[in-house]
Enzyme design. Sequence first.
Site, PDB file in Angstrom:
ATOM      1  N   ASP A   1      73.821  79.195 102.213  1.00 36.62           N
ATOM      2  CA  ASP A   1      72.905  80.324 102.386  1.00 36.62           C
ATOM      3  C   ASP A   1      72.934  80.830 103.834  1.00 36.62           C
ATOM      4  O   ASP A   1      72.504  81.939 104.113  1.00 36.62           O
ATOM      5  CB  ASP A   1      71.461  79.870 102.066  1.00 36.62           C
ATOM      6  CG  ASP A   1      70.886  80.584 100.854  1.00 36.62           C
ATOM      7  OD1 ASP A   1      71.494  81.569 100.396  1.00 36.62           O
ATOM      8  OD2 ASP A   1      69.824  80.152 100.364  1.00 36.62           O
TER       9      ASP A   1
ATOM     10  N   GLN B   1      66.167  77.323  96.641  1.00 35.76           N
ATOM     11  CA  GLN B   1      65.599  78.657  96.438  1.00 35.76           C
ATOM     12  C   GLN B   1      64.230  78.758  97.113  1.00 35.76           C
ATOM     13  O   GLN B   1      63.351  77.930  96.883  1.00 35.76           O
ATOM     14  CB  GLN B   1      65.482  78.937  94.926  1.00 35.76           C
ATOM     15  CG  GLN B   1      65.017  80.336  94.598  1.00 35.76           C
ATOM     16  CD  GLN B   1      66.017  81.422  95.008  1.00 35.76           C
ATOM     17  OE1 GLN B   1      67.228  81.276  94.834  1.00 35.76           O
ATOM     18  NE2 GLN B   1      65.523  82.511  95.570  1.00 35.76           N
TER      19      GLN B   1
ATOM     20  N   LYS C   1      72.619  83.250  90.019  1.00 33.25           N
ATOM     21  CA  LYS C   1      73.528  82.563  90.953  1.00 33.25           C
ATOM     22  C   LYS C   1      74.389  81.545  90.197  1.00 33.25           C
ATOM     23  O   LYS C   1      75.600  81.459  90.404  1.00 33.25           O
ATOM     24  CB  LYS C   1      72.719  81.878  92.065  1.00 33.25           C
ATOM     25  CG  LYS C   1      72.148  82.868  93.072  1.00 33.25           C
ATOM     26  CD  LYS C   1      71.103  82.259  93.996  1.00 33.25           C
ATOM     27  CE  LYS C   1      70.499  83.349  94.885  1.00 33.25           C
ATOM     28  NZ  LYS C   1      69.357  82.895  95.700  1.00 33.25           N
TER      29      LYS C   1
END
Length: 285
Positions: A120, A97, A53
């Site tokens: 997200d 995460q 990412k």
Amino acid sequence: MTAQLIDGNALSQQLRTEVAARAAALKAQGTTAGLAVILVGDNPASQVYVRNKVKACNDAGLHSVLEKYDASLTEAELLARVEALNNDPSIHGILVQLPLPKHIDDHKVIEAISPLKDVDGFHVASAGALMVGEVGFKACTPYGCMKMLESIGMKDLRGKHAVVIGRSNIVGKPMAMMLLAANATVTVTHSGTADLAHHTRQADIVVAAVGKRNVLTADMLKPGAVVIDVGMNRNDEGKLCGDVDFDGCKEVAGYITPVPGGVGPMTITMLLVNTMEAAERAAGV
Ligand code: NAP
């Protein structure tokens, strides 16, 4: 029939080039789009994901910050970091995460992220915005699947029947809402569904998001159907594979996504798209 492949790597490359152009334009106006990624603990898969990412961000000209913490980080310390990033004007997107160590409540941490920086798309405010059709951030994986459909000319899904296999908050449910918003008639199936094949055989589009190999086989498909495989599993040789029996289904489907090289790269790409969007909104563009 041999299905055409929907190449997630190629489509990602195209979309990342567009993000890079938007990032450069925004930079020229004085704002560098920034993403902060927080990793707690040393889960090997998570380490690979965050590295990919951050690299994708840097390659597209976005600013990225990777904050790595020992698994002993307390929930209060993590919440304080999230709050600091919420208030940091150089950061437009925050990604924590998952999974987090067991002593930290995932939900509490996600809800602590400002909805304006929830790239997200996991915050309840983002899920709610999707539900009622308001501006928010779309969960990256289903958003990537929608872009894959668009890439084969399926943007308006009026008259199409889509069957989603799986109902998780991060894939199945938002996927169903996005398909509905694109005018598809949507059926959501899950572990309590009787006779899954009965549903999938009627589908023009099947999205498999389960996490089990061979959930979808050729005999479960209508000829010409579009098959999107979100699953990430390991086969007996330890190689990455999806939920779909690819070799069998490609003989019946009209289009199919491979694993690897399908939905996976699109998920990271949509994170960049969301971060870019967050930065543009913050800059009033
Ligand atoms: P999850 O939270 O475990 O959800 C799985 C869903 O599948 C659940 O809704 C479950 O039903 C349903 N299910 C289980 N067995 C089933 C069956 N036999 N028939 C029909 N439905 C069944 O998983 P997730 O987070 O949504 O992820 C799904 C898969 O996508 C995983 O392999 C994951 O690694 C992968 N994934 C890939 C990406 C990517 O970027 N490519 C991103 C995210 C996830 P119940 O709700 O009834 O339990």
